[in-house]
Write an enzyme that holds these catalytic residues in place. Structure first.
Site, PDB file in Angstrom:
ATOM      1  CG  ASP A 179      -1.855   1.152   1.276  1.00 18.95           C
ATOM      2  OD1 ASP A 179      -2.256   1.614   0.194  1.00 18.95           O
ATOM      3  OD2 ASP A 179      -2.213   1.595   2.382  1.00 18.95           O
TER       4      ASP A 179
ATOM      5  CD  GLU B 192      -4.719   1.782  -2.636  1.00 17.39           C
ATOM      6  OE1 GLU B 192      -4.867   1.094  -1.615  1.00 17.39           O
ATOM      7  OE2 GLU B 192      -4.926   2.998  -2.675  1.00 17.39           O
TER       8      GLU B 192
ATOM      9  CG  ASP C  53      -0.893   3.196   6.034  1.00 17.18           C
ATOM     10  OD1 ASP C  53      -1.015   3.993   5.117  1.00 17.18           O
ATOM     11  OD2 ASP C  53      -1.113   3.487   7.237  1.00 17.18           O
TER      12      ASP C  53
END
Lengths: 173, 173
Positions: free
Chosen positions: A7, A68, A141
């Site tokens: 992430d 992501e 996260d």
């Protein structure tokens, strides 16, 4: 299959490693957050993220990396940092010939929580349940990185099963 | 001082190397464009840009790298690619302990053409004149990379002269 989920972010870059296959249990291998100080130079921050990701890839040897996908609709200031950290992660994986797959936040939410609009708490709760943890990984996260890895195992696994089925069909006598 | 200017982009990443100092002539050392195919995987494109930039840095040994600062106000599709290519350039320089400076397009235009709203033709014409070339470097990405390097030499030089003046003051008897 072992998947590293990332992430991306400059201040906090979530990393999560999971072993698993579709239909079998998922196992948490490693979870963490790479942090870089907001007052450091951008170049130094990217070097730190690159170095820490390299360590993780070299130590845990994932088969694929799920990152992501960044959209620029969001906050203008943070999106640039996210795109830059994401680029470093993509480069770190591709340099080692690891397959890189990008997933949007809604693809990840749909995969782990059954709903592309699921909130952070729902995603955290599902990650906790799927990995049989006693509590949700913190910060968010870290949980998001694990959700990315789960998303890839399940979706990649689906594609792999489809490919296997197609191959079986093709090899029929 | 030798400066590498980088106009980041996935499809075309302009690179320009210039030797110079404020108040003395500028000399073109190298200019080019790193291209990656639009249908290649993002990871492979970033690896190519990283590898080609590394070659240029290792061959020409710049003292600093000037990179265009990316804003997300522009086209959403291209800005992500620009941010990703820019991150790879920042990382390539920072990994080699080279100073990295980011300049906005209007800072560069103001530096080389005296006007932050100068158009591509004006910037190309000034780069051509300042480097005593017979024609403007093509494509525009190459000219923009040279403009970034010129901008850094002139602005960095100004800062360096100021620092030197301050130091002289400090060392007065």
């Amino acid at each position: 299959m072992r998947v590293l989920g990332v992430d991306p972010g400059l201040t906090r870059c979530g990393v999560g490693l999971i072993d698993g296959a579709p239909g079998s249990a998922l196992n948490l291998i490693h979870v963490g957050v790479i942090r870089t100080p907001a007052d450091a130079e951008l170049g130094a921050r990217l070097v730190t993220i690159d170095r820490e990701l390299a360590k993780i890839i070299d130590e845990f040897e994932p088969d694929a990396v799920a990152i992501e996908r960044v959209f620029s609709q969001h906050n203008v200031r943070t999106v640039m940092g996210t795109a830059q950290a994401g680029a470093v992660a993509i480069l770190a994986a591709a340099r080692r010939d690891l397959p890189v797959v990008l997933y949007t936040p809604s693809e990840v939410k749909a995969a782990v929580a059954g709903n592309g609009r699921a909130d952070k708490d729902q995603v955290g709760a599902m990650v906790t349940r799927l990995l049989r943890l006693s509590e949700a990984p913190k910060p968010a996260d870290a949980a998001d990185a694990l959700a990315l890895a789960i998303c890839h195992i399940w979706r990649g696994g689906g594609k792999a099963r489809l490919a296997a089925a197609v191959q079986r069909m093709g090899s029929k006598p």
